[in-house]
Write a protein that holds these residues in place. Structure first.
Motif, PDB file in Angstrom:
ATOM      1  N   UNK A  93       0.804  -1.223   0.000  1.00  0.00           N
ATOM      2  CA  UNK A  93       0.000   0.000   0.000  1.00  0.00           C
ATOM      3  C   UNK A  93       0.835   1.271   0.000  1.00  0.00           C
ATOM      4  N   UNK A  94       2.146   1.150  -0.040  1.00  0.00           N
ATOM      5  CA  UNK A  94       3.007   2.313  -0.220  1.00  0.00           C
ATOM      6  C   UNK A  94       3.177   2.652  -1.700  1.00  0.00           C
ATOM      7  N   UNK A  95       2.704   1.769  -2.561  1.00  0.00           N
ATOM      8  CA  UNK A  95       2.769   1.996  -4.002  1.00  0.00           C
ATOM      9  C   UNK A  95       1.420   2.518  -4.494  1.00  0.00           C
ATOM     10  N   UNK A 116       5.924  10.583 -12.664  1.00  0.00           N
ATOM     11  CA  UNK A 116       7.268  10.984 -12.255  1.00  0.00           C
ATOM     12  C   UNK A 116       8.095   9.791 -11.802  1.00  0.00           C
ATOM     13  N   UNK A 117       7.442   8.786 -11.201  1.00  0.00           N
ATOM     14  CA  UNK A 117       8.158   7.611 -10.704  1.00  0.00           C
ATOM     15  C   UNK A 117       7.430   6.347 -11.171  1.00  0.00           C
ATOM     16  N   UNK A 118       7.630   5.923 -12.424  1.00  0.00           N
ATOM     17  CA  UNK A 118       6.925   4.760 -12.986  1.00  0.00           C
ATOM     18  C   UNK A 118       7.105   3.483 -12.182  1.00  0.00           C
ATOM     19  N   UNK A 119       8.259   3.310 -11.532  1.00  0.00           N
ATOM     20  CA  UNK A 119       8.512   2.078 -10.799  1.00  0.00           C
ATOM     21  C   UNK A 119       7.606   1.928  -9.579  1.00  0.00           C
ATOM     22  N   UNK A 120       6.940   3.000  -9.183  1.00  0.00           N
ATOM     23  CA  UNK A 120       6.053   2.928  -8.026  1.00  0.00           C
ATOM     24  C   UNK A 120       4.606   2.627  -8.420  1.00  0.00           C
ATOM     25  N   UNK A 121       4.389   2.378  -9.713  1.00  0.00           N
ATOM     26  CA  UNK A 121       3.035   2.117 -10.191  1.00  0.00           C
ATOM     27  C   UNK A 121       2.774   0.622 -10.274  1.00  0.00           C
ATOM     28  N   UNK A 122       1.551   0.220  -9.905  1.00  0.00           N
ATOM     29  CA  UNK A 122       1.113  -1.174 -10.010  1.00  0.00           C
ATOM     30  C   UNK A 122      -0.237  -1.186 -10.732  1.00  0.00           C
ATOM     31  N   UNK A 123      -0.330  -2.009 -11.778  1.00  0.00           N
ATOM     32  CA  UNK A 123      -1.556  -2.108 -12.564  1.00  0.00           C
ATOM     33  C   UNK A 123      -2.193  -3.480 -12.360  1.00  0.00           C
ATOM     34  N   UNK A 172     -12.000  -8.111  -4.881  1.00  0.00           N
ATOM     35  CA  UNK A 172     -10.949  -8.612  -5.780  1.00  0.00           C
ATOM     36  C   UNK A 172      -9.571  -8.361  -5.182  1.00  0.00           C
ATOM     37  N   UNK A 173      -9.410  -7.215  -4.507  1.00  0.00           N
ATOM     38  CA  UNK A 173      -8.116  -6.837  -3.930  1.00  0.00           C
ATOM     39  C   UNK A 173      -8.304  -6.551  -2.431  1.00  0.00           C
ATOM     40  N   UNK A 174      -8.462  -7.596  -1.641  1.00  0.00           N
ATOM     41  CA  UNK A 174      -8.820  -7.423  -0.221  1.00  0.00           C
ATOM     42  C   UNK A 174      -7.744  -6.752   0.624  1.00  0.00           C
ATOM     43  N   UNK A 175      -6.503  -6.724   0.155  1.00  0.00           N
ATOM     44  CA  UNK A 175      -5.429  -6.148   0.967  1.00  0.00           C
ATOM     45  C   UNK A 175      -5.105  -4.700   0.598  1.00  0.00           C
ATOM     46  N   UNK A 176      -5.734  -4.189  -0.430  1.00  0.00           N
ATOM     47  CA  UNK A 176      -5.453  -2.814  -0.848  1.00  0.00           C
ATOM     48  C   UNK A 176      -6.323  -1.817  -0.096  1.00  0.00           C
ATOM     49  N   UNK A 177      -5.793  -0.592   0.043  1.00  0.00           N
ATOM     50  CA  UNK A 177      -6.495   0.458   0.789  1.00  0.00           C
ATOM     51  C   UNK A 177      -7.032   1.574  -0.110  1.00  0.00           C
ATOM     52  N   UNK A 178      -6.368   1.829  -1.211  1.00  0.00           N
ATOM     53  CA  UNK A 178      -6.824   2.880  -2.124  1.00  0.00           C
ATOM     54  C   UNK A 178      -6.392   2.524  -3.537  1.00  0.00           C
ATOM     55  N   UNK A 179      -7.307   2.722  -4.510  1.00  0.00           N
ATOM     56  CA  UNK A 179      -6.983   2.450  -5.912  1.00  0.00           C
ATOM     57  C   UNK A 179      -7.566   3.563  -6.780  1.00  0.00           C
ATOM     58  N   UNK A 180      -6.999   3.688  -7.957  1.00  0.00           N
ATOM     59  CA  UNK A 180      -7.588   4.542  -8.995  1.00  0.00           C
ATOM     60  C   UNK A 180      -8.113   3.630 -10.092  1.00  0.00           C
ATOM     61  N   UNK A 181      -9.399   3.741 -10.359  1.00  0.00           N
ATOM     62  CA  UNK A 181     -10.038   2.944 -11.413  1.00  0.00           C
ATOM     63  C   UNK A 181      -9.995   3.719 -12.724  1.00  0.00           C
ATOM     64  N   UNK A 182      -9.586   3.017 -13.822  1.00  0.00           N
ATOM     65  CA  UNK A 182      -9.520   3.641 -15.145  1.00  0.00           C
ATOM     66  C   UNK A 182     -10.273   2.788 -16.162  1.00  0.00           C
ATOM     67  N   UNK A 183     -11.137   3.439 -16.939  1.00  0.00           N
ATOM     68  CA  UNK A 183     -11.773   2.752 -18.058  1.00  0.00           C
ATOM     69  C   UNK A 183     -10.750   2.529 -19.166  1.00  0.00           C
ATOM     70  N   UNK A 184     -11.055   1.573 -20.077  1.00  0.00           N
ATOM     71  CA  UNK A 184     -10.081   1.271 -21.125  1.00  0.00           C
ATOM     72  C   UNK A 184     -10.145   2.245 -22.299  1.00  0.00           C
TER      73      UNK A 184
END
Length: 535
Positions: A227-229, A254-261, A350-362
């Motif tokens: 959750x730091x990512x 700015x920091x692509x390595x910190x992104x998770x899709x 679907x992601x029970x351990x996550x705390x915050x997400x950004x949802x994006x349409x395709x």
């Protein structure tokens, strides 16, 4: 002589109601004014020697007569003749309607003669005389009376014109519906290039044994639950569209390595989606691909929407022979039967351990760094979204059936709508408010389809009612899939642009001025892209 002229004018006017002359006069004035303008323009093309010779004569004539004023004059023969021409044209149509072609021909002949007489008067710059006007006005009036004697009276004229207007409106409405249907079909059809891409990528997935092994390794990455990512989720069956969303997000971070899709697709596209994201470089970001079939808990006993989507009546409505001419064509779009479209309501599961997400349409393109979204204060709300009620039609009452007391007793019809497609979800607040249960409640209430008819936005408006934090409009600009007039400054300032609508950027019917905004994030150097898309 003057008495004869006055008596004649009065006799002509008594034959028709005054309001008819006024109405027809307005049309004739406009037509003759255009004629005079056109004539004056044509005079400029006269050969120079003739022009110089006649300039003084023409100037004197124009000083003697202003033809526009002549047409406006209540006592001029030009005005009387113009009014009769307009009325005669209406009777030509009526005569043809009743197959009286001889009368229509007689009227048309007199109309042409009258127009020629007016043309001559305009060119010489002199008013029509009684001797010129009397014969043709008399003969044209006689034909008009002949039409009336054949029951082409004013009432018939009005009724005929009304029927013409109604027929034209019906044709226009039919054309609009047909255009919408064709647009919908084009939007639903999978282009050959995309089908080619899926086939090639699926082949790679099946033939290259290291890919499944690499995919399994990625699934065990601790980054997927860190959750730091910054975590983004995309639910899609379109490989190329999903790759653009991921590419554009990474390119502007700015920091692509910190992104998770986190990507979820269906069984058919799973291999292609895995092959694409395993074989391309995404600047150190982490990408997880799942198949919706892996979510075994998402079944009819748990989710009302699953039960509804497999219902026989629903499938007949979308895929069968059922046709409702009163329903909007887009209501029959089979995409609304896709469970992928409803996964947005199950993100915490679907992601029970996550705390915050950004949802994006395709069908979005990211143009700025989205990581600041994760530090926004949602003030205890679950959903952060851009409101869309700058126009009245984006308020709740436009999406939901407020004649049903289940909705009207709990929801404000004037509440402001908001957009799906770029949303920040606080999953801790989501679980605390048990939002998915609220979604299930509304789906059960709408089992008969009476509360809303279409898609995921109406149930989303209900599910997140009172739980949505408005975001700055620049975070999410919509309409690039249907609106050709979006301000360029608004597009340039947007963090996310959304191609919602039928004119998707991967289709030939895409809006040309917006398509490059999407194409710049297509990996043109990829061999599969080169062979399937660019060729």
């Amino acid at each position: 002589m003057r008495r004869r002229q006055a008596d004649y004018r009065r006799s002509v006017r008594r034959r028709f109601p005054h309001w008819i002359w006024v109405l027809l006069g307005l049309f004739s004035i406009a037509g003759l004014y255009l004629f005079v303008v056109h004539h004056n323009q044509n005079e400029d093309r006269v050969e120079q020697p003739i022009l110089e010779k006649n300039t003084r004569i023409q100037q004197v004539a124009r000083e003697d007569l202003n033809f526009t004023q002549e047409i406006l004059s209540a006592t001029s023969f030009s005005r009387q003749l113009a009014e009769q021409i307009t009325l005669a044209k209406a009777y030509v149509i009526i005569a043809k309607e009743h197959n009286n072609l001889h009368l229509a021909w007689q009227l048309s002949t007199k109309i042409r003669s009258s127009q020629l007489l007016l043309s001559k008067a305009a060119m010489r710059g002199e008013p029509l005389t009684f001797e010129e006007a009397e014969p043709i006005i008399k003969s044209l009036s006689s034909l008009i009376f002949k039409a009336q004697d054949t029951h082409y009276d004013i009432a018939t004229t009005i009724m005929t014109m009304k029927s013409h207007i109604q027929a034209l409106e019906e044709r226009a409405n039919a054309a609009t519906v047909q255009s919408t249907v064709f647009g919908q079909l084009a939007a639903e059809a999978l282009p050959k290039s995309l089908n080619c891409l899926i086939v090639k990528l699926t082949t790679d997935w099946l033939l290259k044994s290291y890919m499944p092994e690499l995919a399994n390794e990625n699934r065990n990455s601790p980054r997927l639950v860190d959750n730091n990512l910054y975590h983004f989720c995309i639910f899609s069956d379109n490989v190329l569209a999903t790759s653009v969303v991921v590419n554009s997000t990474i390119s502007n971070a700015e920091h692509p390595k910190q992104l998770v899709f986190h990507i979820v697709t269906n069984r058919i596209n799973y291999g292609a989606m895995q092959a694409w994201f395993l074989s391309n470089d995404f600047k150190g970001s982490t990408i997880e691909v799942q198949s919706i079939e892996e979510l075994a808990w998402l079944n009819a006993s748990y989710a009302p929407v699953v039960k509804q989507l497999v219902d026989t009546n629903s499938r007949t409505y979308y895929f069968g022979a059922f046709q409702d001419s009163k329903a909007e064509p887009k209501l029959h779009n089979p995409k609304y039967l896709s469970l992928l479209n409803h996964l947005r309501f199950y993100i915490p599961q679907i992601y029970p351990q996550l705390e915050k997400v950004v949802f994006l349409d395709d069908d979005v393109v990211v143009q700025k760094d989205l990581t600041p979204l994760f530090s926004l204060d949602l003030h205890g709300n679950v959903n952060g979204a851009v409101e869309t009620c700058l126009e009245a039609f984006h308020r709740y009452y436009k999406y939901l059936n407020f004649s049903n007391s289940v909705i009207s007793s709990k929801i404000d019809p004037q509440a402001c709508g908001w957009a799906f497609g770029m949303n920040v979800f606080d999953l801790i607040a989501w679980r605390k408010a048990n939002v998915t249960a609220r979604y299930h409640y509304w789906q059960e209430q709408n089992s008969d389809g009476t509360l809303w008819k279409l898609g995921t936005l109406p149930p989303g408006l209900l599910t997140f009612y009172g739980l949505t934090e408005p975001l700055d409009r620049r975070w999410h600009v919509l309409g690039l899939g249907y609106d050709i007039n979006i301000d360029n400054r608004l597009i340039e300032s947007a963090a996310v642009i959304h191609f919602n609508g039928n004119m998707k950027p991967w289709l030939k019917l895409a809006i040309g001025r917006y398509k490059p905004l999407w194409e710049r994030y297509v990996n043109q150097s990829n061999p599969c892209i080169e062979e399937c898309i660019t060729s």
